[in-house]
Design an enzyme around this catalytic site. Structure first.
Site, PDB file in Angstrom:
ATOM      1  N   LYS A  68      13.476  -5.778  -0.404  1.00 47.33           N
ATOM      2  CA  LYS A  68      12.625  -6.752  -1.103  1.00 47.33           C
ATOM      3  C   LYS A  68      11.248  -6.110  -1.186  1.00 47.33           C
ATOM      4  CE  LYS A  68      10.476 -10.470  -2.607  1.00 47.33           C
ATOM      5  NZ  LYS A  68       9.204  -9.780  -2.895  1.00 47.33           N
ATOM      6  N   ASN A  96       0.800  -1.236   0.000  1.00 51.97           N
ATOM      7  CA  ASN A  96       0.000   0.000   0.000  1.00 51.97           C
ATOM      8  C   ASN A  96       0.831   1.284   0.000  1.00 51.97           C
ATOM      9  OD1 ASN A  96       0.802  -0.370   2.635  1.00 51.97           O
ATOM     10  ND2 ASN A  96      -1.164   0.155   3.545  1.00 51.97           N
ATOM     11  N   GLY A 110       4.606 -11.301   9.104  1.00 50.87           N
ATOM     12  CA  GLY A 110       5.606 -10.744  10.027  1.00 50.87           C
ATOM     13  C   GLY A 110       5.769 -11.601  11.276  1.00 50.87           C
ATOM     14  N   ARG A 148      -5.304   0.837   4.381  1.00 48.36           N
ATOM     15  CA  ARG A 148      -4.246   1.418   5.227  1.00 48.36           C
ATOM     16  C   ARG A 148      -4.294   0.721   6.583  1.00 48.36           C
ATOM     17  NH1 ARG A 148      -6.387   6.147   6.592  1.00 48.36           N
ATOM     18  NH2 ARG A 148      -4.451   6.922   7.493  1.00 48.36           N
ATOM     19  N   CYS A 149      -3.117   0.433   7.121  1.00 46.42           N
ATOM     20  CA  CYS A 149      -3.071  -0.200   8.449  1.00 46.42           C
ATOM     21  C   CYS A 149      -3.800   0.670   9.460  1.00 46.42           C
ATOM     22  CB  CYS A 149      -1.633  -0.351   8.932  1.00 46.42           C
ATOM     23  SG  CYS A 149      -0.597  -1.155   7.768  1.00 46.42           S
ATOM     24  N   THR A 150      -3.695   1.985   9.255  1.00 46.47           N
ATOM     25  CA  THR A 150      -4.244   2.927  10.225  1.00 46.47           C
ATOM     26  C   THR A 150      -5.658   3.367   9.880  1.00 46.47           C
ATOM     27  OG1 THR A 150      -3.109   4.588   8.932  1.00 46.47           O
ATOM     28  CG2 THR A 150      -2.032   3.917  10.984  1.00 46.47           C
ATOM     29  N   ARG A 205      -0.399   7.559  10.536  1.00 45.64           N
ATOM     30  CA  ARG A 205       1.014   7.374  10.912  1.00 45.64           C
ATOM     31  C   ARG A 205       1.727   8.718  10.984  1.00 45.64           C
ATOM     32  NH1 ARG A 205       4.991   5.883   6.723  1.00 45.64           N
ATOM     33  NH2 ARG A 205       3.126   5.681   5.461  1.00 45.64           N
ATOM     34  N   GLU A 233       5.501  -3.857  11.649  1.00 47.58           N
ATOM     35  CA  GLU A 233       4.166  -3.254  11.764  1.00 47.58           C
ATOM     36  C   GLU A 233       3.242  -4.127  10.932  1.00 47.58           C
ATOM     37  OE1 GLU A 233       1.014  -1.943  10.722  1.00 47.58           O
ATOM     38  OE2 GLU A 233       1.945  -0.253   9.667  1.00 47.58           O
ATOM     39  N   GLU A 255      -9.699  -7.540   9.773  1.00 45.41           N
ATOM     40  CA  GLU A 255      -9.275  -6.334   9.061  1.00 45.41           C
ATOM     41  C   GLU A 255      -9.629  -6.497   7.580  1.00 45.41           C
ATOM     42  OE1 GLU A 255      -4.993  -6.077   9.068  1.00 45.41           O
ATOM     43  OE2 GLU A 255      -5.027  -3.901   8.923  1.00 45.41           O
TER      44      GLU A 255
HETATM   45  O1  G3H Z   1      -0.660   1.071   6.072  1.00 45.70           O
HETATM   46  C1  G3H Z   1       0.117   1.378   6.952  1.00 45.70           C
HETATM   47  C2  G3H Z   1       0.682   2.718   6.974  1.00 45.70           C
HETATM   48  O2  G3H Z   1       1.719   2.779   7.911  1.00 45.70           O
HETATM   49  C3  G3H Z   1      -0.356   3.769   7.246  1.00 45.70           C
HETATM   50  O3  G3H Z   1       0.179   5.017   6.963  1.00 45.70           O
HETATM   51  O4  G3H Z   1      -1.417   6.455   8.222  1.00 45.70           O
HETATM   52  O5  G3H Z   1       0.117   7.418   6.526  1.00 45.70           O
HETATM   53  O6  G3H Z   1      -1.788   6.005   5.820  1.00 45.70           O
HETATM   54  P1  G3H Z   1      -0.788   6.289   6.873  1.00 45.70           P
END
Ligand code: G3H
Length: 496
Positions: free
Chosen positions: A192, A169, A249, A297-299, A451, A264, A391
């Protein structure tokens, strides 16, 4: 345009080369890995399927290059990083084009990712000069029973070879967030990239090549995880792994040797909404937090926990905003674009079907064409539904109605994840108490999780990862402490 102009060198016919020992090369495997455009679902790019032998060579050159890089003055390392940052920003158009084609990132967000990455590299160079140019000086007589006979000099030194594995992403930004800290701290770097995102990453690496970094210091190997994944992460030449991605991970951390790990691994970020919250602000943040880059996005906000008394009003506001989201191809800058792969779309659909079977309220009709999934808000979600915990990494957002704040905190803390969370209220005292009670790496008060800015600490707990990121923390993490102790024959106290 991608693969042209300054980038001609990285392309061989229809396939992109890999980068080893300061040169762009074709793999001896003779095999290529196709990259599918998520929008057309057709092969758009091809990259080399590197062999284990080629990985060995990359590791050897990384080890050699690191020895002289560690002796390169800090200001010179910073100078080269600044140069790479400026080339990267100049080349934002072709790199953004790759992001659009291989991960369907909306065109303007793709440009933002590249520019943000240039800024991240420059900030890293500056921060490195500041924090690595300083050490500690300790005196022995501060510990009971000691006279002042020992002077302890402490400094931060490189770890050696850092292996960076970013996710699809943010294949550029989450690569440079590892590359920059590694290099400024005197390490060499083996990248990688993810398969979807590899071509963007190869273009980005070429910017470092053009900046004039010594050969072997940065390398980029592409290929199938099944062939070189474990080989890389378990390679004896690797001294540190920085990984962002999914639960792979966890497997990596079990197999890696006794080396520092920064990981992460995603989140199920909860958004707790109290009765006194500004609902317009909440709705705007739910849209931005839950649906930007189609929720990949993770966040991203991944579950809304709203007090029953304001739930109807909030859901109406969010519904109105969802209706305005544009859906379509990334080239047209649509808000919602195809998710990265068919398997990802199938997984999201599985969560939606489960919620349908268990009678969640669908605020919109579920609609999918290929990898494109229309934004969907699911109200009245209950804890027995998969979407309450899993998720989706897609544009589907569950709303759980709560009657007490404790219920919201409990749901957040019962998750396996613990990346970020957010709370909306006008009462800062309540917000602080809730923030303290939420078991996540970060809590945002009155804003969606995120993030950035990239120098802020960024960390997950539980299955969301280990170690803290953010520029300063990453630089520190990619160093170890070295001390030299000067032993005096007699105590000596400076008299001024
Ligand atoms: O997808 C994981 C990212 O660390 C999220 O970053 O909060 O800038 O979208 P972001």
């Amino acid at each position: 345009m991608a693969g042209t102009g300054l980038f001609t060198e990285i392309l061989d016919g229809e396939a992109y080369k890999y980068y080893s020992d300061g040169e762009w090369k074709k793999s001896s495997s003779g095999k290529l890995v196709p990259i599918i455009n998520p929008t057309t679902r057709k092969v758009h790019y091809k990259v080399q399927a590197c062999t284990q032998e080629e990985v060995n060579k990359v590791m050897e050159s990384a080890k050699t290059a690191q020895k002289s890089w560690a002796k390169t003055p800090l200001w010179k390392r910073a100078e080269l990083l600044h140069k790479a940052a400026s080339i990267l920003k100049e080349q934002k158009a072709p790199i953004a084009e790759c992001l659009v084609k291989e991960i369907a990132k909306p065109a303007k967000d793709a440009v933002t990712e590249v520019v943000r990455s240039g800024d991240l590299i420059s900030y890293t160079a500056e921060e490195g000069v500041r924090i690595l140019g300083e050490g500690k000086f300790l005196l022995s007589d501060s510990f009971p029973g000691n006279e002042r006979t020992k002077y302890c000099l402490t400094s931060k030194i490189p770890l050696g070879v850092v292996l960076a594995i970013p996710p699809f992403n943010y294949p550029v930004n989450l690569a440079v967030s590892k590359i920059g800290p590694a290099l400024i701290a005197g390490n060499s770097l083996v990248l990688k990239p993810p398969t979807q995102g590899a071509v963007s990453a190869l273009h980005m690496v070429h910017c470092f090549h053009l900046a004039g970094f010594p050969k072997g210091l940065i390398s980029c190997v592409t290929g199938k995880g099944s062939e070189i994944g474990d080989f890389l992460t378990m390679h004896p030449g690797v001294n540190c792994i920085s990984f962002t991605g999914g639960d792979t991970g966890i497997a990596i951390s079990k197999k890696a040797g006794m080396i520092p790990l920064q990981m992460e691994l995603g989140g199920k970020d909860a958004c707790i909404v109290l009765e006194d919250a500004d609902l317009d602000l909440v709705a705007a943040n739910i849209i931005k937090g839950g649906f930007s880059y189609s929720g990949q996005r993770c966040t991203a906000v991944k579950v809304v926990l709203v007090m029953e008394s304001v739930a109807d009003a909030l859901v109406e506001k969010v519904k109105a905003k969802v209706a305005k989201l544009t859906v379509g191809p990334p080239e047209e800058n649509c808000d919602i674009t195809p998710v990265v792969s068919e398997s990802s779309a199938n997984y999201i659909e599985g969560l939606v079907m489960d919620a349908m079977k268990k009678e969640a309220t669908f605020c919109q009709e579920y609609k999918r064409e290929g990898n494109l999934i229309w934004p969907l808000l699911l109200d009245n979600v209950r804890p027995d539904m998969r979407i309450a915990w899993e998720e989706p990494f897609g544009p589907v957002l569950p709303v759980i109605r709560i009657t007490t704040v404790e219920e919201g905190i409990h749901h957040c803390n019962a998750s396996n994840f613990g990346l970020q969370g957010c709370v909306f209220t006008k009462d800062i005292n309540k917000a602080m108490l809730i923030s303290d009670a939420m078991e996540t790496g970060t809590v945002q008060i009155n804003s969606a999780p995120a993030r950035g800015p990239d120098h802020f600490p960024f960390q997950g707990i539980k299955d969301s990862g280990i170690g803290s990121q953010g520029i300063t923390n990453s630089i520190n993490m990619m160093t170890k402490i070295k001390t030299t102790v000067i032993n005096l024959p007699t105590p000596s106290y400076t008299m001024g």
